[in-house]
Design a protein around this motif. Structure first.
Motif, PDB file in Angstrom:
ATOM      1  N   GLU A  76      12.396  34.024  -9.038  1.00 50.44           N
ATOM      2  CA  GLU A  76      11.581  33.051  -8.316  1.00 50.44           C
ATOM      3  C   GLU A  76      10.597  32.357  -9.244  1.00 50.44           C
ATOM      4  OE1 GLU A  76       9.838  34.782  -4.859  1.00 50.44           O
ATOM      5  OE2 GLU A  76      11.769  35.303  -3.962  1.00 50.44           O
ATOM      6  N   GLN A  77      10.035  33.097 -10.194  1.00 56.92           N
ATOM      7  CA  GLN A  77       9.117  32.477 -11.139  1.00 56.92           C
ATOM      8  C   GLN A  77       9.842  31.440 -11.990  1.00 56.92           C
ATOM      9  OE1 GLN A  77       5.838  32.829 -11.113  1.00 56.92           O
ATOM     10  NE2 GLN A  77       5.782  31.196 -12.641  1.00 56.92           N
ATOM     11  N   ARG A  78      11.070  31.747 -12.371  1.00 57.67           N
ATOM     12  CA  ARG A  78      11.867  30.807 -13.158  1.00 57.67           C
ATOM     13  C   ARG A  78      12.143  29.540 -12.345  1.00 57.67           C
ATOM     14  NH1 ARG A  78      15.657  34.246 -14.788  1.00 57.67           N
ATOM     15  NH2 ARG A  78      17.237  33.754 -13.215  1.00 57.67           N
ATOM     16  N   GLN A  79      12.441  29.703 -11.076  1.00 57.27           N
ATOM     17  CA  GLN A  79      12.697  28.543 -10.229  1.00 57.27           C
ATOM     18  C   GLN A  79      11.442  27.691 -10.053  1.00 57.27           C
ATOM     19  OE1 GLN A  79      14.423  30.043  -6.597  1.00 57.27           O
ATOM     20  NE2 GLN A  79      16.482  30.095  -7.481  1.00 57.27           N
ATOM     21  N   LEU A  80      10.305  28.344  -9.879  1.00 62.23           N
ATOM     22  CA  LEU A  80       9.056  27.590  -9.726  1.00 62.23           C
ATOM     23  C   LEU A  80       8.704  26.829 -10.998  1.00 62.23           C
ATOM     24  CD1 LEU A  80       6.889  30.148  -7.702  1.00 62.23           C
ATOM     25  CD2 LEU A  80       8.023  28.091  -6.855  1.00 62.23           C
ATOM     26  N   GLU A  81       9.041  27.393 -12.156  1.00 66.72           N
ATOM     27  CA  GLU A  81       8.811  26.681 -13.422  1.00 66.72           C
ATOM     28  C   GLU A  81       9.698  25.447 -13.504  1.00 66.72           C
ATOM     29  OE1 GLU A  81       6.595  26.977 -15.806  1.00 66.72           O
ATOM     30  OE2 GLU A  81       5.625  28.541 -14.601  1.00 66.72           O
TER      31      GLU A  81
END
Length: 333
Positions: A151-156
């Motif tokens: 999810e953090q990768r997607q938000l980035e």
């Protein structure tokens, strides 16, 4: 009659019914017919980053591996960089649709890397896209890849795209987040303007006779709509992002339900693929008739009327209703 004009992602639309991303993008006459029947906007099919990379690498490998085969090869093999490879054909299609249609044309981007997403997003903006629909679909295949890191990768990715363009970015999500409101809050903080709920993913089946995976696209039915209704009803008034319903809308009543749950616009694909552009005119008429019968003067009055905060029996959206449904089903057997 109910006023069907709306405003979505800063764009003024004549109708909340939008042609969603689909093969119809390649059929200009069908799109013109959809617009003539009342479509408020058109979303192009996705530009897939990994497909572009694969095509570029294959072409470079083919040409460059042969250009030095012998002394005469350079006389008839051009250098690989003279070919148009990458997003060029997609950008030309975007330009064509903008000239031919008098509604906003939204580009759709489906990528796999931060660099690729931002590069293609800039190209789409420069080509005149009214907005970008950003598809988030990142499969966790590595056991060490946790939900938090994914999810953090997607938000980035969302943040990097938003920072690179000035046009609105709407994010198309899957339905598989364990804490959807929290992730949506992250999408909003990253600068997105809208959400599309939910993506229908390609899911290969198995051909047992041939012992291989079968590749068939299964169109939606309105049985898929309640999942979208639940997501939007839960998020309405809990996010500043505008929501688009995608998947399971085949009638005016389906569209009405989406709006009452909190949708600003409703995307249509399967109904158009089955019935043709005439489906859009039919659904527009049914939507207007239903909203008028219910007494709504415009979409703003209807939007979110049956969301979690506004429904008379809001508990029906929550987990308690699941137990009641199961008990009720057992009691009638």
């Amino acid at each position: 009659m109910t006023e069907l004009t709306t405003r979505w992602l800063g764009l003024d639309l004549r109708s909340p019914l939008v042609v969603g991303a689909s093969p119809l993008t390649d059929d200009l006459e069908a799109l013109k017919a959809c617009v003539g029947a009342g479509a408020g906007a058109v979303v192009m099919h996705s530009l897939f980053e990994e497909q572009l990379v694969a095509e570029q690498m294959a072409a470079h490998h083919f040409i460059d591996s042969r250009i030095n085969m012998d002394a005469e090869a350079r006389s008839f093999f051009p250098e690989s960089d003279v070919f148009e490879m990458g997003s060029g054909s997609y950008l030309k299609r975007l330009d064509l649709l903008q000239d031919a249609l008098d509604v906003p044309v939204i580009a759709s981007l489906n990528g796999i890397s931060s660099g690729g997403w931002t590069q293609h997003a800039r190209e789409l903006e420069d080509a005149g896209a009214a907005a970008i629909e950003l598809n988030l679909y990142d499969l966790a295949m590595d056991p060490s890849d946790t939900a938090a890191t994914l999810e953090q990768r997607q938000l980035e990715v969302v943040r990097s795209v938003v920072e690179q363009v000035t046009i609105p970015v709407s994010v198309k999500l899957s339905s598989f987040y364990s804490a959807l409101p929290a992730f949506v809050a992250g999408v909003e903080a990253a600068g997105a303007r809208g959400l599309v709920l939910f993506n229908r993913f390609y899911q290969p089946d198995m051909d047992l006779d041939e012992l291989e995976l079968s590749r068939e696209v299964v169109l939606s039915s309105n049985a898929e709509l309640p999942l979208r209704l639940h997501g939007m009803a839960m998020l309405f008034n809990r996010t500043g992002l505008e929501m688009a319903a995608s998947g399971g809308v085949h009638s005016g009543d389906d569209a009405t339900k989406a709006i009452l749950s909190g949708a600003t616009v409703v995307q249509l694909v399967s109904a158009l693929l089955v019935e043709g552009p005439s489906a859009l005119g039919r659904i527009t008429g049914e939507l207007n008739q239903r909203l008028s019968t219910m007494g709504y003067r415009n979409l703003a009055e209807a939007r979110g009327a049956l969301s979690l905060d506004n429904a008379p029996n809001a508990g029906a959206w929550e987990r308690l209703n699941y137990a009641r449904l199961l008990h009720g089903w057992q009691s009638v057997q």
